[in-house]
Design an enzyme around this catalytic site. Structure first.
Site, PDB file in Angstrom:
ATOM      1  N   ASP A  97     -11.516  13.318  15.652  1.00  0.00           N
ATOM      2  CA  ASP A  97     -11.459  13.182  17.108  1.00  0.00           C
ATOM      3  C   ASP A  97     -12.889  12.945  17.604  1.00  0.00           C
ATOM      4  O   ASP A  97     -13.826  12.756  16.814  1.00  0.00           O
ATOM      5  CB  ASP A  97     -10.768  14.397  17.750  1.00  0.00           C
ATOM      6  N   HIS A  98     -13.045  12.963  18.933  1.00  0.00           N
ATOM      7  CA  HIS A  98     -14.357  12.695  19.540  1.00  0.00           C
ATOM      8  C   HIS A  98     -15.422  13.700  19.110  1.00  0.00           C
ATOM      9  O   HIS A  98     -16.582  13.356  18.942  1.00  0.00           O
ATOM     10  CB  HIS A  98     -14.222  12.715  21.070  1.00  0.00           C
ATOM     11  N   CYS A 158     -12.563  17.509  13.046  1.00  0.00           N
ATOM     12  CA  CYS A 158     -12.519  17.744  14.500  1.00  0.00           C
ATOM     13  C   CYS A 158     -13.608  18.765  14.801  1.00  0.00           C
ATOM     14  O   CYS A 158     -14.472  19.004  13.943  1.00  0.00           O
ATOM     15  CB  CYS A 158     -11.118  18.151  14.971  1.00  0.00           C
ATOM     16  N   GLY A 159     -13.573  19.356  15.970  1.00  0.00           N
ATOM     17  CA  GLY A 159     -14.668  20.264  16.334  1.00  0.00           C
ATOM     18  C   GLY A 159     -14.790  21.442  15.378  1.00  0.00           C
ATOM     19  O   GLY A 159     -15.849  21.705  14.805  1.00  0.00           O
ATOM     20  N   THR A 160     -13.690  22.153  15.218  1.00  0.00           N
ATOM     21  CA  THR A 160     -13.687  23.304  14.305  1.00  0.00           C
ATOM     22  C   THR A 160     -13.019  23.000  12.967  1.00  0.00           C
ATOM     23  O   THR A 160     -13.177  23.770  12.014  1.00  0.00           O
ATOM     24  CB  THR A 160     -12.884  24.469  14.926  1.00  0.00           C
ATOM     25  N   GLY A 161     -12.215  21.957  12.920  1.00  0.00           N
ATOM     26  CA  GLY A 161     -11.398  21.675  11.739  1.00  0.00           C
ATOM     27  C   GLY A 161     -10.052  22.383  11.790  1.00  0.00           C
ATOM     28  O   GLY A 161      -9.145  22.080  11.013  1.00  0.00           O
ATOM     29  N   GLY A 218      -7.590  22.530  14.246  1.00  0.00           N
ATOM     30  CA  GLY A 218      -6.455  21.727  14.702  1.00  0.00           C
ATOM     31  C   GLY A 218      -6.024  20.732  13.641  1.00  0.00           C
ATOM     32  O   GLY A 218      -4.823  20.582  13.346  1.00  0.00           O
ATOM     33  N   HIS A 278      -8.388  24.497  -8.120  1.00  0.00           N
ATOM     34  CA  HIS A 278      -7.201  25.353  -8.151  1.00  0.00           C
ATOM     35  C   HIS A 278      -6.063  24.869  -7.263  1.00  0.00           C
ATOM     36  O   HIS A 278      -4.905  25.149  -7.545  1.00  0.00           O
ATOM     37  CB  HIS A 278      -7.574  26.782  -7.723  1.00  0.00           C
ATOM     38  N   ASN A 279      -6.404  24.184  -6.159  1.00  0.00           N
ATOM     39  CA  ASN A 279      -5.365  23.820  -5.176  1.00  0.00           C
ATOM     40  C   ASN A 279      -5.078  22.325  -5.116  1.00  0.00           C
ATOM     41  O   ASN A 279      -4.210  21.903  -4.361  1.00  0.00           O
ATOM     42  CB  ASN A 279      -5.761  24.305  -3.777  1.00  0.00           C
ATOM     43  N   ARG A 317     -18.401  20.743  14.592  1.00  0.00           N
ATOM     44  CA  ARG A 317     -19.222  21.680  15.376  1.00  0.00           C
ATOM     45  C   ARG A 317     -19.558  22.926  14.558  1.00  0.00           C
ATOM     46  O   ARG A 317     -20.149  23.867  15.075  1.00  0.00           O
ATOM     47  CB  ARG A 317     -18.461  22.080  16.654  1.00  0.00           C
ATOM     48  N   ARG A 338      -1.741  26.337 -15.005  1.00  0.00           N
ATOM     49  CA  ARG A 338      -1.100  27.366 -14.189  1.00  0.00           C
ATOM     50  C   ARG A 338      -1.204  27.062 -12.691  1.00  0.00           C
ATOM     51  O   ARG A 338      -0.368  27.476 -11.893  1.00  0.00           O
ATOM     52  CB  ARG A 338      -1.678  28.750 -14.491  1.00  0.00           C
ATOM     53  N   HIS A 339      -2.231  26.301 -12.332  1.00  0.00           N
ATOM     54  CA  HIS A 339      -2.403  25.973 -10.910  1.00  0.00           C
ATOM     55  C   HIS A 339      -1.350  24.962 -10.454  1.00  0.00           C
ATOM     56  O   HIS A 339      -0.879  25.025  -9.315  1.00  0.00           O
ATOM     57  CB  HIS A 339      -3.819  25.451 -10.651  1.00  0.00           C
ATOM     58  N   ARG A 389       1.850  26.743  -9.726  1.00  0.00           N
ATOM     59  CA  ARG A 389       1.809  27.430  -8.426  1.00  0.00           C
ATOM     60  C   ARG A 389       2.022  26.441  -7.275  1.00  0.00           C
ATOM     61  O   ARG A 389       2.724  26.751  -6.306  1.00  0.00           O
ATOM     62  CB  ARG A 389       0.468  28.161  -8.273  1.00  0.00           C
TER      63      ARG A 389
HETATM   64  C1  RB5 Z   1     -11.867  19.347  21.028  1.00  0.00           C
HETATM   65  O1  RB5 Z   1     -12.541  19.908  22.110  1.00  0.00           O
HETATM   66  C2  RB5 Z   1     -11.502  20.449  20.018  1.00  0.00           C
HETATM   67  O2  RB5 Z   1     -10.498  21.253  20.551  1.00  0.00           O
HETATM   68  C3  RB5 Z   1     -11.077  19.839  18.707  1.00  0.00           C
HETATM   69  O3  RB5 Z   1     -12.081  19.041  18.223  1.00  0.00           O
HETATM   70  C4  RB5 Z   1     -10.768  20.815  17.586  1.00  0.00           C
HETATM   71  O4  RB5 Z   1     -11.777  21.735  17.402  1.00  0.00           O
HETATM   72  C5  RB5 Z   1      -9.426  21.409  17.598  1.00  0.00           C
HETATM   73  O5  RB5 Z   1      -9.058  22.205  16.718  1.00  0.00           O
END
Ligand code: RB5
Length: 149
Positions: free
Chosen positions: A13-14, A70-73, A75, A103-104, A114, A137-138, A141
């Site tokens: 995303d942005h 994305c910002g946090t990963g 979503g 393993h996964n 971010r 084994r992985h 699973r």
């Molecule tokens: C966008 O502001 C933010 O919500 C998105 O990038 C992400 O972090 C969602 O999980």
């Protein structure tokens, strides 16, 4: 061992657009083909649209692996892991990035633009690209949940 050179589909995303552009450059320099699913700028978009595009392509087998940002990963990992056969791993440390492959057998790497800086993101991608799945084994699973819808 020869490195896996299978093409990668990437989306963000942005909030992680600048990081996506840096990672694309790194991946191309490694001789790996990359398909960009967008977004194409820093105007606000919904991460889910791009997460769905990438996860669907991996789920259908059109691409064996993908990267989502994305910002946090958070979503992106929530969206991606809804798709059958997708094993998306949200990583911000090298040990997890490596283990998600060993393993996964993670087939989508998710990063928070971010959360991790550019230098760490490149190291995470490098470790993820270069680490093979151990199988055995992985695999047993993974088989227990991989086709749950
Ligand atoms: C966008 O502001 C933010 O919500 C998105 O990038 C992400 O972090 C969602 O999980």
């Amino acid at each position: 061992m020869t490195e896996n050179k299978s093409p990668i589909i990437i989306g963000s995303d942005h909030a992680a657009f600048p990081l996506k552009e840096k990672l694309k450059q790194f991946i191309v320099e490694k001789g790996i083909e990359i398909q960009d699913a967008g977004t194409d700028g820093e105007s606000s978009v919904d991460y889910s649209d791009f997460g769905i595009k990438v996860a669907m392509a991996v789920s259908k087998g059109e691409y064996k692996r993908g990267i989502l940002l994305c910002g946090t990963g958070l979503g992106m990992s929530m969206v991606a892991n809804r798709f059958p056969h997708v094993r998306a791993a949200l990583c911000s440390d090298l040990f997890s990035a490596k283990m998600s492959r060993e393993h996964n057998d993670s087939n989508i790497l998710v990063l928070g633009g971010r959360i991790v800086g550019e230098a760490l993101a490149i190291e995470l991608v490098k470790a993820w690209l270069e680490t093979p799945f151990e199988g055995g084994r992985h695999q047993q699973r993974l088989d227990k949940f991989d086709t749950i819808r």
